[in-house]
Scaffold this motif. Sequence first.
Motif, PDB file in Angstrom:
ATOM      1  N   ASN A 422      15.290  80.862  51.120  1.00 48.72           N
ATOM      2  CA  ASN A 422      15.437  80.817  49.672  1.00 48.72           C
ATOM      3  C   ASN A 422      15.657  79.379  49.197  1.00 48.72           C
ATOM      4  OD1 ASN A 422      15.832  81.818  46.999  1.00 48.72           O
ATOM      5  ND2 ASN A 422      18.045  81.570  47.297  1.00 48.72           N
ATOM      6  N   PHE A 423      14.845  78.948  48.260  1.00 54.62           N
ATOM      7  CA  PHE A 423      14.910  77.572  47.775  1.00 54.62           C
ATOM      8  C   PHE A 423      16.010  77.403  46.738  1.00 54.62           C
ATOM      9  CE2 PHE A 423      13.826  74.381  44.581  1.00 54.62           C
ATOM     10  CZ  PHE A 423      13.651  73.265  45.375  1.00 54.62           C
ATOM     11  N   THR A 424      16.798  76.319  46.915  1.00 54.46           N
ATOM     12  CA  THR A 424      17.768  75.921  45.896  1.00 54.46           C
ATOM     13  C   THR A 424      17.715  74.406  45.762  1.00 54.46           C
ATOM     14  OG1 THR A 424      19.632  75.621  47.423  1.00 54.46           O
ATOM     15  CG2 THR A 424      19.310  77.838  46.523  1.00 54.46           C
ATOM     16  N   ILE A 425      18.045  73.913  44.592  1.00 53.26           N
ATOM     17  CA  ILE A 425      18.064  72.471  44.357  1.00 53.26           C
ATOM     18  C   ILE A 425      19.111  71.811  45.260  1.00 53.26           C
ATOM     19  CG2 ILE A 425      18.602  70.676  42.664  1.00 53.26           C
ATOM     20  CD1 ILE A 425      15.895  71.885  42.272  1.00 53.26           C
ATOM     21  N   GLY A 426      20.237  72.513  45.463  1.00 53.74           N
ATOM     22  CA  GLY A 426      21.299  71.970  46.315  1.00 53.74           C
ATOM     23  C   GLY A 426      20.815  71.714  47.729  1.00 53.74           C
ATOM     24  N   LYS A 427      20.085  72.674  48.304  1.00 53.49           N
ATOM     25  CA  LYS A 427      19.539  72.490  49.647  1.00 53.49           C
ATOM     26  C   LYS A 427      18.605  71.294  49.705  1.00 53.49           C
ATOM     27  CE  LYS A 427      19.608  77.313  51.248  1.00 53.49           C
ATOM     28  NZ  LYS A 427      18.746  78.447  51.679  1.00 53.49           N
ATOM     29  N   LEU A 428      17.743  71.168  48.717  1.00 54.61           N
ATOM     30  CA  LEU A 428      16.762  70.098  48.720  1.00 54.61           C
ATOM     31  C   LEU A 428      17.413  68.728  48.574  1.00 54.61           C
ATOM     32  CD1 LEU A 428      13.703  69.487  48.782  1.00 54.61           C
ATOM     33  CD2 LEU A 428      13.742  69.554  46.285  1.00 54.61           C
ATOM     34  N   LEU A 429      18.449  68.651  47.750  1.00 50.59           N
ATOM     35  CA  LEU A 429      19.079  67.363  47.488  1.00 50.59           C
ATOM     36  C   LEU A 429      20.081  66.962  48.566  1.00 50.59           C
ATOM     37  CD1 LEU A 429      19.745  67.570  43.635  1.00 50.59           C
ATOM     38  CD2 LEU A 429      17.895  66.355  44.801  1.00 50.59           C
ATOM     39  N   LEU A 430      20.895  67.912  49.023  1.00 53.32           N
ATOM     40  CA  LEU A 430      22.054  67.571  49.841  1.00 53.32           C
ATOM     41  C   LEU A 430      21.904  67.883  51.322  1.00 53.32           C
ATOM     42  CD1 LEU A 430      24.797  68.854  47.393  1.00 53.32           C
ATOM     43  CD2 LEU A 430      24.052  66.486  47.725  1.00 53.32           C
ATOM     44  N   SER A 431      21.153  68.927  51.662  1.00 50.85           N
ATOM     45  CA  SER A 431      21.045  69.327  53.061  1.00 50.85           C
ATOM     46  C   SER A 431      19.581  69.534  53.399  1.00 50.85           C
ATOM     47  CB  SER A 431      21.849  70.599  53.326  1.00 50.85           C
ATOM     48  OG  SER A 431      21.347  71.672  52.546  1.00 50.85           O
ATOM     49  N   ASN A 432      19.318  69.832  54.642  1.00 47.02           N
ATOM     50  CA  ASN A 432      17.942  70.061  55.070  1.00 47.02           C
ATOM     51  C   ASN A 432      17.456  71.409  54.567  1.00 47.02           C
ATOM     52  OD1 ASN A 432      19.323  68.454  57.634  1.00 47.02           O
ATOM     53  ND2 ASN A 432      17.293  67.712  57.070  1.00 47.02           N
ATOM     54  N   TYR A 433      16.465  71.410  53.703  1.00 46.90           N
ATOM     55  CA  TYR A 433      15.854  72.666  53.283  1.00 46.90           C
ATOM     56  C   TYR A 433      14.829  73.060  54.334  1.00 46.90           C
ATOM     57  CZ  TYR A 433      12.902  76.007  50.861  1.00 46.90           C
ATOM     58  OH  TYR A 433      12.187  77.128  50.539  1.00 46.90           O
TER      59      TYR A 433
END
Length: 816
Positions: A422-433
Amino acid sequence: MKTVYLALLLVVNSFGGLLAQEVQISGTIKDTLGEPVSFASVYLKGTTKGTSANIDGVYTLKVNPGTLTLVFKAIGYKPVEKLISTSESLTADITMTSEAYTLKGVTISASAEDPAYAIMRHVISNRRHHLVEVKEFSCSVYIKGLQKLVGAPKKFFGRDIQKTLDLDTNRKGILYLSESQSNYNYQRPDKIHEVMVSSKVAGRNNAFSFNKASDLNINFYNNMVLENVLSSRGFVSPVADYAFFYYRYKLLGSSIYNGETINKIQVIPRREHDPVFRGIIYITDDSWRILGTELYLTKSTGVNLVDTLNITQQFIKVEKTYMPSNINFKFNGDVFGFKFEGYYLGVYNNYNLHPKFPKSFFNGELLAVPKTVNKKDSLYWANNRPIPLTDEERADYIRKDEIARRKLSKKYLDSMEHVSNNFTIGKLLLSNYSINDRYNKHYLKLDPVLKSLFYNTVEGFGFNYGATYLQELADYKSYTIRPEIRYGFANQTFSANILGTYIYDPQKRANVSLNFGSGIYDLNRYGTMTMISNSINSLFFERNYAKFFQKKFINAGTSRELASGLQASFNLEYAKNVDLVNHTDFKFVEQKDRDFTSNNPLSPAIDRRLFPNYKALTANATITYALGRKYITRPEGKFYQEPKLPTLQLNYRKGIKDALGSDVDYDLLSVELSQQRITEGLLGYTSFMLSAGKFLNNNKVYYPDSKQFRGNNSLTTLPDLRKFQFLDFYAYSTDKQYVEAHFEQNFAGLITNKLPLVRKLKLEEVLGFNYLTQPAKKNYKEFYFGLQRLIFRATYGFAYDGNKKVQQGFRISYGF
């Protein structure tokens, strides 16, 4: 007639097999109050065949039909011998009575020395004899490991702990449950070869246990035990040569079994925070052997990771000596509100003190885990598991194994990926998506955006962004593809490259790789600072430490193990190297006393060219030999252990003249000898590195191809034994000869552990020395000292050119 004879022979053999079929004796071992006697030993008298009860006191043992005697032993209880005649499986419950250790005939006065001291003097004087008494042996080992949470916070960093760790509504549950059976072989002084026979891990039907018999092999006849395991120093044995300096002893009583007097002795630390044990040790008269231990460590001793570690050992007589029959490590702790406990239990039987090991049997392989060991089904374990499962363990196996079976289906995995992908902006910005497809075994991981952003005076603000694609193949082979793109807004330069790596033989640590494209790279081939650290220094402190050049390249490489401990690698690179200059002097904070320096580290005031743009065809070959290095072979690959001897590395790098228009012409030969964490007992551990090299030919060496060193200009740095504290990042690269040395001693709390309040921080003292000599920097030396805790370190040091002090100051490092 022949057919009739064969049929008759088959019938006879089948009948004989029925007669020889083993029967099972099982039961529960309790004390006189009806409480279970956990982990009691159960052995067939006169043999080393046996088992152990589980934590609930339940045992099972398979024996041949007939009349036999079972011996039940547990520390603190009187041994029980039970005569049994059986032709079929039966139940034999046992009640054990607490051993009465009396002081009958012993007079102890307030002013007299406790009789325990005289006993311990005998034990210590015989320590060396007992340590080397058994030259070699083989045996069978069963290991069970269990770790569970008994309390946890509701959420941790916003994640629901009950769902994440699959716990019950009280946030309790088993995290790890594993069993294994092995054949264990030993030869003095430290040769070990273990072969795993079977393995089971709850909820991971295709996994392999990490159980290892040598991890439980704690021998108190050694002066120091558990070195570099739960503490950097290790712990003083109660029977060490110098034990009287660390322990007091008290005789709690004696008892007699089979004509031998057994003394129960309490071991008491002389000082609260010394690295020593507490508890009980059982000693025999006359032979002065250890017959059992109930010892434990607490946080006050400097033990890491856990709050309390209990070590219980029971021994069985084998010929004229005693060997471990049951070793149990029980532990508990509390980390960030996660309260955990567990145990690792080893049951040893079928000892052979006279094995005939073939030549080269001990070849450095500590443990072999064949890929078939996890194929044993539940019926096999039901018939061969020596220690019965508890109700909790049985339920955990059933539930997790069922979930594991469902996880094999594409439908189940797809449903899981729907959530985890599941895509989230937090994953993309802060952790490895990540976008994973576990059914087809391919995985895509995108770098966190924020970590890709940077600023430097060459490129200005920019980004260096990448993604990694992994495809797992059969037999643990795999390949990865990693593309990267980079753009600087000040110099308006776009670069991109792609790296592909194929691991084609995990057992030989063998791979091939291909990398091509373009990029902006640090002028120091070892790197100087992280992107974020250089960005902060540039924007807030007007210190642009890192210097860069551009490279357009293609690089092909390979690496493979040639023999045990001998690794070889080779790569060939063709590159076009371009000198760069600063394109911006932007900063958030203006510093009145300084300005940015040029991108030429040898001319900081003027932005002149460091080198002309040139082409380079370079071959690089490295051979690394780890002397006597031990390893573990698993289906996933070969895993080397921390070496006890130095590692030797030989490197040859050649700049090939004229080929493909190459402008370089040089030959660099270097050698390095190093070793990490050499155990020094109570003094902690030592690490060192010695290196020397020479350009055999330096007809044409440009700066990026010179021999560089791991310098440091910043207050903060990453930890690295090979890194200097104060040496300039770039100024002292050489195209001639050099000698480099690094030494560090970690005293592991030798002093800080004796200071009230300070000892609670578990700080470790470090003392180090760095040295470099080369034509432009002769006899450069650094001395430093400081304190370390886990991944953080603060030191203060001094730098000297010859005998002249040139710099001093603090350095802070963080990371592994």
